[in-house]
Design an enzyme around this catalytic site. Sequence first.
Site, PDB file in Angstrom:
ATOM      1  N   LYS A   1      83.162  19.646  47.023  1.00 34.76           N
ATOM      2  CA  LYS A   1      83.099  20.398  48.280  1.00 34.76           C
ATOM      3  C   LYS A   1      81.841  21.255  48.173  1.00 34.76           C
ATOM      4  CE  LYS A   1      84.073  23.287  51.731  1.00 34.76           C
ATOM      5  NZ  LYS A   1      82.909  24.174  51.499  1.00 34.76           N
TER       6      LYS A   1
ATOM      7  N   GLY B   1      83.753  31.221  41.923  1.00 37.88           N
ATOM      8  CA  GLY B   1      83.532  32.046  43.106  1.00 37.88           C
ATOM      9  C   GLY B   1      84.328  33.325  43.046  1.00 37.88           C
ATOM     10  N   SER B   2      84.761  33.755  44.206  1.00 34.43           N
ATOM     11  CA  SER B   2      85.417  35.060  44.301  1.00 34.43           C
ATOM     12  C   SER B   2      86.875  34.983  43.861  1.00 34.43           C
ATOM     13  CB  SER B   2      85.371  35.557  45.741  1.00 34.43           C
ATOM     14  OG  SER B   2      86.183  34.729  46.553  1.00 34.43           O
TER      15      SER B   2
ATOM     16  N   GLY C   1      88.978  33.699  46.847  1.00 33.23           N
ATOM     17  CA  GLY C   1      88.859  32.254  47.014  1.00 33.23           C
ATOM     18  C   GLY C   1      89.606  31.499  45.931  1.00 33.23           C
ATOM     19  N   GLY C   2      89.410  31.918  44.688  1.00 31.10           N
ATOM     20  CA  GLY C   2      90.057  31.233  43.570  1.00 31.10           C
ATOM     21  C   GLY C   2      91.569  31.363  43.620  1.00 31.10           C
TER      22      GLY C   2
ATOM     23  N   GLU D   1      86.937  30.124  38.093  1.00 33.52           N
ATOM     24  CA  GLU D   1      86.232  31.195  37.393  1.00 33.52           C
ATOM     25  C   GLU D   1      85.929  32.210  38.481  1.00 33.52           C
ATOM     26  OE1 GLU D   1      83.647  33.352  36.962  1.00 33.52           O
ATOM     27  OE2 GLU D   1      82.118  31.937  36.233  1.00 33.52           O
TER      28      GLU D   1
ATOM     29  N   CYS E   1      78.103  36.094  37.337  1.00 30.37           N
ATOM     30  CA  CYS E   1      79.472  36.481  37.010  1.00 30.37           C
ATOM     31  C   CYS E   1      79.513  37.255  35.703  1.00 30.37           C
ATOM     32  CB  CYS E   1      80.387  35.272  36.941  1.00 30.37           C
ATOM     33  SG  CYS E   1      79.600  33.850  36.226  1.00 30.37           S
TER      34      CYS E   1
ATOM     35  N   GLU F   1      85.801  44.217  41.268  1.00 34.39           N
ATOM     36  CA  GLU F   1      84.404  43.841  41.088  1.00 34.39           C
ATOM     37  C   GLU F   1      83.614  44.072  42.379  1.00 34.39           C
ATOM     38  OE1 GLU F   1      83.808  39.706  40.234  1.00 34.39           O
ATOM     39  OE2 GLU F   1      81.690  39.952  39.745  1.00 34.39           O
TER      40      GLU F   1
END
Lengths: 525, 525
Positions: free
Chosen positions: A185, A242-243, A246-247, A266, A303, A392
């Site tokens: 994606k 990603g965020s 999202g994760g 991650e 990250c 974060e």
Amino acid sequence: MIELQGRSLIGAQTGTASGAEFHALNPATGERLQPAFRCATQQEVDAAANLAEQAFSSFASSSGQTRAALLRRIATGLEGIADQLAERMPQETGLPEARARGELGRTCLQLRLFADLAEQGHWVDARIDRADPQRQPLPKPDLRSMWQPLGPVVVFGASNFPLAFSVAGGDTAAALAAGCPVIVKAHSAHPGVSELVGRVVQAAVQAEGLPEGVFSLIFGDGSTVGSALVKHPHVKAVGFTGSYSGGKALMDIAAARPQPIPVYAEMGSLNPMVMLPGALDTQTEALAKGLAASVTMGTGQFCTCPSVILAIDSPALDRFLTTLEAALSDIQPGVMLNPGIARAYHAGIRIQGAQQGIDARLSETGEGCKARPALMVTDAAHWCGQPLLRDEVFGPSTLVIRCPDQASLLDAVSALEGQLTATLHATESELANWPELVQSLRRKSGRLLFGGFPTGVEVSHAMVHGGPFPASSDGRSTSVGTMAIHRFARPVCYQNFPAALLPTALQDGNPLKLWRLIDGQLSQQ
Amino acid sequence: MIELQGRSLIGAQTGTASGAEFHALNPATGERLQPAFRCATQQEVDAAANLAEQAFSSFASSSGQTRAALLRRIATGLEGIADQLAERMPQETGLPEARARGELGRTCLQLRLFADLAEQGHWVDARIDRADPQRQPLPKPDLRSMWQPLGPVVVFGASNFPLAFSVAGGDTAAALAAGCPVIVKAHSAHPGVSELVGRVVQAAVQAEGLPEGVFSLIFGDGSTVGSALVKHPHVKAVGFTGSYSGGKALMDIAAARPQPIPVYAEMGSLNPMVMLPGALDTQTEALAKGLAASVTMGTGQFCTCPSVILAIDSPALDRFLTTLEAALSDIQPGVMLNPGIARAYHAGIRIQGAQQGIDARLSETGEGCKARPALMVTDAAHWCGQPLLRDEVFGPSTLVIRCPDQASLLDAVSALEGQLTATLHATESELANWPELVQSLRRKSGRLLFGGFPTGVEVSHAMVHGGPFPASSDGRSTSVGTMAIHRFARPVCYQNFPAALLPTALQDGNPLKLWRLIDGQLSQQ
């Protein structure tokens, strides 16, 4: 020179133009970039998943040499379009050309490392327990096991690494090396780079004579297409960088499937850095300047950006802060990856700066996609008391926690959640005298550094780029380095199987010359 | 001789009598067994979790020798109460004394196998990528990684293996070998056996001078205590063997925690057996008799009970069915483990027998805790069309699927979900000519057998006792054999760490003589 078409790549085919349209945006100028890209339809998602499923059996039983050849061809192909990537990537991301070329190098290194891994084949952890037909009270069977690929894998491209963690990034390399077809994606912020890389992969699959379903590239804006992929019954694992939001959303979708599947997300990290007096007193300036460089590298969009600094209060800490503030002030505003990330950064700093007990040393982060570094200072009591401070803020900012003493520093460390990295600046004797500190940080992180800064993640065998939740969805795994191949495989055991029906890796005579565990003893015989 | 007290073991302490009372029941007689057992309170759950957390740091850094000594002492201790276990276990489970003694042997073998694994230490997968300070454009750091324990682990005792998959069973042995404190939730059907084993473990922890929190045993009837344990923030992983509904409930609780944790649930399996003409025609009688023995072993209460048989219609299949029916009819009713399992078996067979297209050859399973074998026959079309037929009926029953031809047999295999095992009876050439069949079964199972029967799970290095969901929650893992140790650990990476602060396994000079991956090459140097 590849001409962008703005369509998904469904196996060997180019997708239709029936989905919604979106454009990439140049974050430095606000300019809308051509061409228009089309979101994949549900039919296209299904088609990609069906092709991947059809490709699975033959790709899963392909040799390590075949997979290595594919990965090396992809690397060579990417090098062949280096100039085009180096032109398009800065347009779509605001990252400088040198970064694009550097990241391309890293991406190709990863592909070749996984090619070597697949070719050598030891990763399958072949094990043989020999039969003993005479054993009492029951004969012992012949048992042989090895890791075999899981099935089609969905990889989500990351906004902050358009090459190394995207279409042909680490997860794709690991999944292909393991023998899993991959559906990527594309991240909608850099669709052009994604298509360029995707076309190289598509061509490599074809050139190697592999089934087209080994690779598809799916475009989508928003979360619809991504959810459809994660929900698809043919998909057996997911890789994501990603965020947290999202994760976590993907973890929840995967856990709610009729057949739950693993998600390797991650999701970022504060990357705490602890400075003890033995280091801080003697390297005050160097630490401050080094930190300023690490925090602002890539406009703080790594990250591994060190976002929290813990230290015991002292005159040296005051000097450190003065130098750090000056060094951060001197750094030119950077362009963030996209307007959404920049908005979140400006808002995050505004919210952090407004908390009780926060001394906002640098908080004018600018506006639009341009971002200045931020520097906040607080004390251990406020840090421990306000969970919001531990969210974060993705970007070039750092928060320094003044701790009155060792005990409060340990409390401040205890308040941390799971982290990708933790960095210690101290003398050896300070740490030897304080084992609880190292133990506490070890439990919370995937990688522990003595000295240095966490930005810069080596691609190698011993690297662990992961960490306890919420740094990643699964702290037992890494998204960088060769250990990542086990994300996309599982052990399968063969009992009393005839030699001719065993996978090559498990056959007598060890035709692949693998390291194997024979009756519990490692051997290359 | 240990006198049962009927209380939880909270570290070195005995629990209170403030929780609700329950009794074990002799399934053969209906007799209520003494003494009464007390459910743990939430305070006791918290106390056990806090003790485990306190014990973690020191146990996690203990040597392999220390953990091996603990495991061996537990095995010796269990052998010391063999007679008492052999007396109590049949009372609580209806299983014969010989089974109790056999399972004790297996349990001690497991404990000693994990003791060897911990002592040898290779399992930590130590890796070293050496530094290169001269590398351009950036120096290469020194990176070293190894697997380290996750934290406190909760293990649920299984009803059908009161020793080998319970208090000191496989998951407990693996977790202790990895360096994780263990809290066992005893199965409420065999609390006496659980206490006996728990007292041996408790004494061994004390004798080895380890922190008391390394082991606790918690009693509870129903799901309250179990959920409280899985929800506890100190708990970092869960091992479970039991029903789909029980395992799935734990998966959901763990996924909904603020910090999700891994659950390793082994939830049973249909263990399909495929018989092709080359084997069926020539071994008709032997296959039927062998299957009857495998299906009824332990009154069908093994997770590897072969519950579904797929074959192509033929006169040999008719003869096979006739022999199988006769052999199953000859088998005396067995006592099931407890009234709940027996009720579910009788009801499951009633429901299965009432489905359309089912020929219920043997369906009078009896009543109460006594159970007779059941035999059902259907065809591929009904099997594929009725998902309910694919629900496991736990007990001595099997369902034979008549397939008109190869294509329908492959369809019937495709309808299967994830399995612990799949067994092939065929000639080598039949399978060589039909690779899709082996591939399809491989994707669905953790262990593939050529010939024989799936009951009997060897405890060794190559064993995989797991499989894709819903056979287990995580098909990347095994609950039997040495690979299980990785359930309870994760890799941690040390960057540029001083020698004195590194774990022994990662130190220069290789003091533990481990197999290590040095710059990608395995070596014992």
